[in-house]
Enzyme design. Structure first.
Site, mmCIF file in Angstrom:
data_model
loop_
_atom_site.group_PDB
_atom_site.id
_atom_site.type_symbol
_atom_site.label_atom_id
_atom_site.label_comp_id
_atom_site.label_asym_id
_atom_site.label_seq_id
_atom_site.Cartn_x
_atom_site.Cartn_y
_atom_site.Cartn_z
ATOM 1 N N ASP A 7 1.079 -1.314 0.068
ATOM 2 C CA ASP A 7 0.047 -0.134 0.114
ATOM 3 C C ASP A 7 0.602 1.055 0.324
ATOM 4 O O ASP A 7 1.459 1.219 0.909
ATOM 5 C CB ASP A 7 -0.976 0.057 1.215
ATOM 6 N N HIS B 57 -4.330 14.058 0.520
ATOM 7 C CA HIS B 57 -4.235 13.039 1.849
ATOM 8 C C HIS B 57 -3.200 13.284 2.260
ATOM 9 O O HIS B 57 -3.349 13.511 3.677
ATOM 10 C CB HIS B 57 -4.076 11.376 1.396
ATOM 11 N N GLU C 290 -10.233 3.908 2.881
ATOM 12 C CA GLU C 290 -9.306 4.791 2.264
ATOM 13 C C GLU C 290 -9.680 4.196 1.496
ATOM 14 O O GLU C 290 -9.937 3.329 0.648
ATOM 15 C CB GLU C 290 -7.791 4.434 2.368
ATOM 16 N N GLU D 96 -9.258 4.128 -2.609
ATOM 17 C CA GLU D 96 -7.828 3.734 -3.203
ATOM 18 C C GLU D 96 -8.089 2.864 -5.177
ATOM 19 O O GLU D 96 -8.872 2.666 -5.034
ATOM 20 C CB GLU D 96 -7.519 2.867 -2.998
ATOM 21 N N ASP E 175 -8.705 0.394 1.044
ATOM 22 C CA ASP E 175 -7.993 0.009 2.668
ATOM 23 C C ASP E 175 -8.665 0.742 3.694
ATOM 24 O O ASP E 175 -8.066 1.242 4.943
ATOM 25 C CB ASP E 175 -6.914 0.922 2.160
ATOM 26 N N ARG F 281 -7.878 3.847 12.980
ATOM 27 C CA ARG F 281 -7.966 4.664 13.083
ATOM 28 C C ARG F 281 -6.384 5.155 14.933
ATOM 29 O O ARG F 281 -5.471 4.977 14.843
ATOM 30 C CB ARG F 281 -8.258 6.419 12.793
ATOM 31 N N GLN G 177 -4.175 2.438 15.085
ATOM 32 C CA GLN G 177 -2.804 2.619 14.082
ATOM 33 C C GLN G 177 -2.516 4.079 14.578
ATOM 34 O O GLN G 177 -0.851 4.037 14.633
ATOM 35 C CB GLN G 177 -3.491 3.584 12.625
ATOM 36 N N LYS H 12 -4.487 -1.578 9.650
ATOM 37 C CA LYS H 12 -5.053 -2.498 8.405
ATOM 38 C C LYS H 12 -4.920 -3.278 7.903
ATOM 39 O O LYS H 12 -4.513 -3.817 7.062
ATOM 40 C CB LYS H 12 -3.944 -1.506 7.422
ATOM 41 N N THR I 85 -9.091 -5.853 3.316
ATOM 42 C CA THR I 85 -8.515 -4.485 2.249
ATOM 43 C C THR I 85 -9.842 -5.126 1.293
ATOM 44 O O THR I 85 -9.728 -6.212 0.295
ATOM 45 C CB THR I 85 -7.458 -4.946 2.214
ATOM 46 N N GLU J 111 -10.087 11.395 7.010
ATOM 47 C CA GLU J 111 -10.456 13.320 6.387
ATOM 48 C C GLU J 111 -11.555 14.374 6.368
ATOM 49 O O GLU J 111 -12.141 15.765 7.037
ATOM 50 C CB GLU J 111 -9.577 13.738 5.182
#
Lengths: 418, 418
Positions: free
Chosen positions: B125, B132, B198, B200, B230, B234, B237, B250, B254, B360
């Site tokens: 990844d 971002h 996420e 992607e 993904d 948070r 993380q 993560k 996925t 975000e």
């Protein structure tokens, strides 16, 4: 536990790494024949695939052995693992009735090529040695901030690159990479000038899981252990690793020993992790001793020279066990598969001569250490690095075979095409 | 490039994601039948395995299609990739002679189950979206230190967990993990309270390599693209990611779209990466446009509610292309294999409503955003998140199929055993 004597006399010799107590799992070939599963005994390989074909070995769900990887045996589960050891022990033990029938299936180690013993599904590397983390942290962040805040609470790990795993004896080409020194205005592409080893033990996952597992369950999932050298380009690492961790610095090669030592062979050597400095959360509690007393050493041999042993340490120095690492790995529900490989993290001891990387041995290159015919801060071209491991019982030794790699010069131009 | 009309009328409809120009690659099954390779056309799947069996499709090195993954086609190389598209196009194009022979091989999409379209070898990844990285960096380190020093020089990436990749439609269980808030004295084990997506694009590697490759060579190695979510915890993380990067945060899941859109279908939509703020080193130079104009959106549907589109952006917002990422990935000699998957990194645009993660969109949870019937900072149980992508040509659209996942509640006790 004492030596189990075998009619293969070389297996009974003091210091032989492959007595009948061991029976490590490898993949071998002779000449142009196809590679297949075998076990080391004394100075020979026992051709398990051929024994299975003749019916001298019979496993539930078999045939499992006439393939160039141990994944099928692993996937068959712990009952088969134990059954295989029992059947092979019965064939090789001193006084065994079928000695004359079995003897033709012994191939001298000197006559075989050894291959990667299993298909590596995914590779995870940890950072679970306290002395290593302290040494590296001190160099990079100062003694007072050496350990990251999470270090005493979780076995920190990151995903490595399974495609980089090679068997002992494979030459390792010095990598190119993007580097930027602290004084440089801009980065440049260059061969790594700070290429290094990491002395580790690798745990081979033999059972799959699809949800969180306890430490006891994790221990039961481990098939065996290999020696593991996590080749590391320190200059590439320094520039790339923030904020998402090492990437190209660790992806050139990861060398493992040719033999997987099954967990059963290591049972007599179990030792506990050291006392916890802060309590772990319950899901990381160990139900019993989960480390092993395995003496480790690293040898460095310059081109045409003789070897200097540059480090001596022990797997018992780890703060976290492989079972704890695997349990942590599954906390989020991450599926684990047969053939997953977990690197322990660099195994450094408390003393200067027990450090498991050149980065630590030369203290970031500031204190070159002596080797035969000179000194080293990092690896020079054509140096051969060799990891060795030995669990020593009463009158016998459990070995992994050398885990060795010669570093050959970088490509002159990595993008030149003929 | 205009619409290539097909005798499959639904493929010619305005806005249909699967016109003859697309021919995306999936794996499907009907009822209890075995899963096999197919291509989407209009509102149907073309049963490629059956066509190959009858001889209506014949590929060099075949049969390649009667397997539940596209890896064999990929491994056959770009000549076969192009040949397959040409053969299928000839069978399906308006006015094709063999229409009546081919029609029985169309299966309504409504009648099939879709599976993971390829075996994921390894998953990497990246963190290659400028908006971002700036948003996240600003939240964590302040606006002046938003981008790490290496960000404008290398496409930062980390290895993810291939075993976590699932096909669209698979439910995703909220993970447990070790978390520690800034005010907490000690960490605790808890279900993630800040579970996120996420947005992607994933590049699927179709050719292997064993040394450094140029950006042009890397582009040639890419078989196609998928949508990729993904999923990211948070809170896990934040506690785990220093110093070695994201790990358990993560690894829960996925999700990828059920269809791989081949690079050939995206050719008309190539666009360049934005101007470089600082020059890249030569090995990362692009020989031509390497991004694609693909409109992307994210929908959030609460349990029993209706969908709110919470973000609209475009793959052209990326700072680094997949070809640049793949080239960087090989710099150190890292071997790449057929079936490797590269996540682009979160694709956020410059505006508030074009951000590709809830982190975000809600600015770290401080600014909840509206959804139908309420608001969100992070994902709530039983929310369904859906990614969509569309490259829009003259009179036709190239789609990937929805990339969707419903988040189901965390296990009550992850260590309870029946």
């Amino acid at each position: 536990m004492a030596l189990i004597r075998s009619w293969v006399e070389s297996a009974n010799a003091p210091g032989c790494p492959f007595p009948l107590n061991n029976l490590p799992c490898g993949v071998f070939s002779v000449g142009e024949e196809e590679a297949r599963c075998g076990m080391a005994i004394g100075d020979c390989v026992l051709d398990l695939a051929a024994l299975e074909e003749t019916g001298l070995i019979a496993l539930d769900g078999g045939p499992l052995l006439d393939v160039p990887f141990w994944n099928e045996v692993m996937g068959a589960g712990p009952v088969v693992w134990a059954d295989l050891r029992a059947q092979v022990t019965a064939l090789l033990v001193e006084g065994a009735a079928r000695r004359d029938v079995v003897a033709p299936f012994l191939v001298p180690l000197a006559d075989v090529a050894l291959h990667l013993p299993f298909l590596v599904s995914e590779y995870t590397d940890f950072y679970a040695g306290r002395h290593h983390a302290t040494n590296v942290g001190t160099m990079f962040r100062g003694a007072e901030n050496a350990l990251p805040p999470n270090w005493l609470h979780i076995p920190i790990g990151y995903n490595g690159r399974a495609s980089s795993v090679v068997v002992s004896g494979t030459e390792v080409r010095r990598p190119w990479g993007q580097v930027k020194g602290p004084q440089d205005a801009t980065p440049r592409l260059a061969p790594s000038a700070r290429f290094d080893i990491e002395l580790e033990l690798g745990a081979v996952v033999g059972l799959s899981s699809d949800g969180p597992v306890t430490v006891a369950e994790a221990d039961a999932m481990i098939f065996g252990y290999v020696l593991l050298n996590d080749w590391s380009a320190r200059d590439i690492q320094a520039w790339e690793y923030q904020p998402l961790g090492p990437f190209q610095a660790k992806a050139t090669a990861t060398t493992i020993s040719p033999w997987i030592v099954m967990k059963a062979a290591l049972e007599p050597f179990r030792v506990s992790t050291p006392p916890r400095e802060v309590p772990l959360l319950p899901h990381l509690h160990e139900p019993g001793p989960m480390l092993y007393d395995i003496a480790l050493e690293v040898g460095l041999t310059p081109e045409g020279g003789t070897e200097t042993v540059i480090s001596r340490t022990n797997y018992a120095e780890m703060y976290y066990s492989a079972a704890q690492q695997l349990a942590h790995h599954t906390t989020c529900g991450c599926p684990m598969n047969v053939g997953d490989l977990l690197g322990s993290g660099t195994i450094s001891g408390p003393t200067k001569d027990s450090r498991g990387s050149l980065l630590e041995l030369s203290w970031g290159g500031k204190e070159p250490f002596p080797v035969q015919g000179g000194s080293r801060s990092f690896i020079q071209d054509n140096d051969t690095l060799t990891l060795r491991g030995a669990a020593r019982g009463e009158g016998y030794t459990i070995g992994f075979g050398d885990c060795t790699g010669k570093v050959i010069p970088a490509l002159a131009d990595p993008y030149a095409r003929n």
